[in-house]
Scaffold this active site. Structure first.
Site, PDB file in Angstrom:
ATOM      1  N   ASP A  69       0.845  -1.195   0.000  1.00 20.75           N
ATOM      2  CA  ASP A  69       0.000   0.000   0.000  1.00 20.75           C
ATOM      3  C   ASP A  69       0.881   1.247   0.000  1.00 20.75           C
ATOM      4  O   ASP A  69       1.692   1.443   0.907  1.00 20.75           O
ATOM      5  CB  ASP A  69      -0.907   0.008   1.238  1.00 20.75           C
ATOM      6  N   TYR A  74       3.361  10.087   0.705  1.00 29.62           N
ATOM      7  CA  TYR A  74       4.328   9.488   1.630  1.00 29.62           C
ATOM      8  C   TYR A  74       5.762   9.811   1.205  1.00 29.62           C
ATOM      9  O   TYR A  74       6.697   9.611   1.980  1.00 29.62           O
ATOM     10  CB  TYR A  74       4.151   7.967   1.737  1.00 29.62           C
ATOM     11  N   LYS A 103      -2.482   6.391  -4.041  1.00 30.59           N
ATOM     12  CA  LYS A 103      -3.564   7.325  -3.722  1.00 30.59           C
ATOM     13  C   LYS A 103      -3.317   8.692  -4.356  1.00 30.59           C
ATOM     14  O   LYS A 103      -2.189   9.181  -4.378  1.00 30.59           O
ATOM     15  CB  LYS A 103      -3.694   7.474  -2.193  1.00 30.59           C
ATOM     16  N   HIS A 136      -7.336   9.961  -1.830  1.00 29.69           N
ATOM     17  CA  HIS A 136      -6.753   9.822  -0.496  1.00 29.69           C
ATOM     18  C   HIS A 136      -7.636  10.410   0.616  1.00 29.69           C
ATOM     19  O   HIS A 136      -7.786   9.808   1.683  1.00 29.69           O
ATOM     20  CB  HIS A 136      -5.370  10.488  -0.488  1.00 29.69           C
TER      21      HIS A 136
END
Length: 348
Positions: A69, A74, A103, A136
């Site tokens: 994931d 990130y 996302k 997201h």
């Protein structure tokens, strides 16, 4: 292989179990078209030290994980892409044996930005397609906004309604650059809003789930609509950034009930929590960069919980969000409030 035969309507969310290369049983959930998503995945949020996420991804794939994931925000997709590329070229795994999620970030909701956002993620991940792409957050940020976010960066959703962003997500599936699309942090109300005129009803809702926030009504509503659910922060996200933590926040892994159940089952508290998520037929994505814990988390799939243990964990519900979205609604002058983000009253 990640696809299965077409199945009868109403089968979505059914679980199928198949052995991994080393004989471990990996359970999968089924999408509406019969494609599979492995229930146990590796989370990659907060793995931001150089080299950290690459080691974690390689280790996880060696152990038997097939579901990774990711997310643009990130900041580590290029490193994950390198790791995936290396394990594929080493012959450890083939691309179609992996399930990769990413996302769409809040700055890229404008319909014309959705495809470029996905293309950037694919480039970073060194992939030709994603298995799953999610919106997201149901939150809009000005294009180019970076942390720390202020009220000026936050834009009301009516400027670019979620349904418009969703239509651009649907176009990606038609193009073949992602196989499945879904949402994250969406209430039932927001799922209904994007589903109203949709060609594809969201196929996944990734939300925080843990024994202090069990979200049974949301799970039930998703099930009724044939929407699968993934649990993030399933262990209570102890390593979340300091600004997301309050002094008095409970620590899930130290909860007496969880510790007692783990002693009785001869498993770690983390394994008990993961087994609980799997029992509820949700996918679950614990993050770890520690090789021993990556393996332990994977072995949680073997832990079985009895009726008594499940009842004691069910009793832990306290409507406590580890991640309450405060980043979006705490700024003075923000168009977001706790109530309009989650579509429920703020706990006192």
């Amino acid at each position: 292989r990640m696809s299965a035969k077409k199945k009868a309507k109403g089968d979505e969310g059914a679980t199928v179990t198949e052995p991994s290369e080393d004989g471990d049983q990996i359970q999968s959930l089924l999408f509406r078209n019969g494609d599979k998503i492995p229930m146990l995945g590796l989370g990659t949020w907060k793995a931001s030290e150089p080299g950290e996420v690459s080691k974690a991804v390689k280790e996880a794939i060696k152990v038997g994980y097939r579901h990774i994931d990711c997310a643009h925000v990130y900041g580590n997709e290029a490193e994950i892409g390198q790791a995936i590329s290396e394990v594929i070229s080493e012959g450890l795994v083939q691309r179609d044996q992996l399930f990769i999620t990413s996302k769409l970030w809040n700055t890229m909701h404008a319909p014309e930005d959705v495809q470029p956002a996905l293309e950037n993620t694919l480039k970073n991940l060194q992939l030709e397609y994603l298995d799953l792409y999610l919106i997201h957050w149901p939150v809009l940020l000005k294009k180019g906004a970076v942390r720390p976010f202020t009220a000026e960066h936050l834009v009301a959703l009516d400027e670019i309604p979620l349904s418009k962003t969703w239509a651009a997500m649907e176009a990606l599936v038609e193009k073949g650059t992602c196989k499945h699309i879904g949402v994250s942090n969406f209430s039932v109300k927001k799922i209904e809003e994007v589903s109203k005129d949709a060609k594809i009803v969201p196929e996944m809702n990734q939300v925080e789930l843990q024994p202090y926030l069990q979200q049974n009504a949301l799970l039930e509503a998703c099930k009724e609509r044939g929407i699968l659910v993934t649990a993030y922060s399933p262990l209570g996200s102890l390593d979340r950034p300091a600004f997301m933590r309050r002094e008095e926040d409970p620590i899930l892994l130290e909860d007496k009930t969880i510790v007692d159940v783990s002693a009785k089952a001869n498993a770690s508290p983390a394994q008990i929590l993961i087994a609980w998520h799997l029992h509820r037929s949700t996918a679950v994505i614990p993050k770890s960069s520690n090789p021993a814990r990556i393996r332990q988390n994977f072995e949680a799939a073997r832990v079985r919980l009895g009726a008594e243990e499940l009842a004691s964990i069910a009793a832990l519900e306290r409507n406590f969000r580890v991640l309450d979205g405060g980043l979006w609604w705490k700024e003075e002058g923000s168009p977001y409030t706790y109530e309009n983000l989650w579509d429920e009253p703020q706990p006192q």
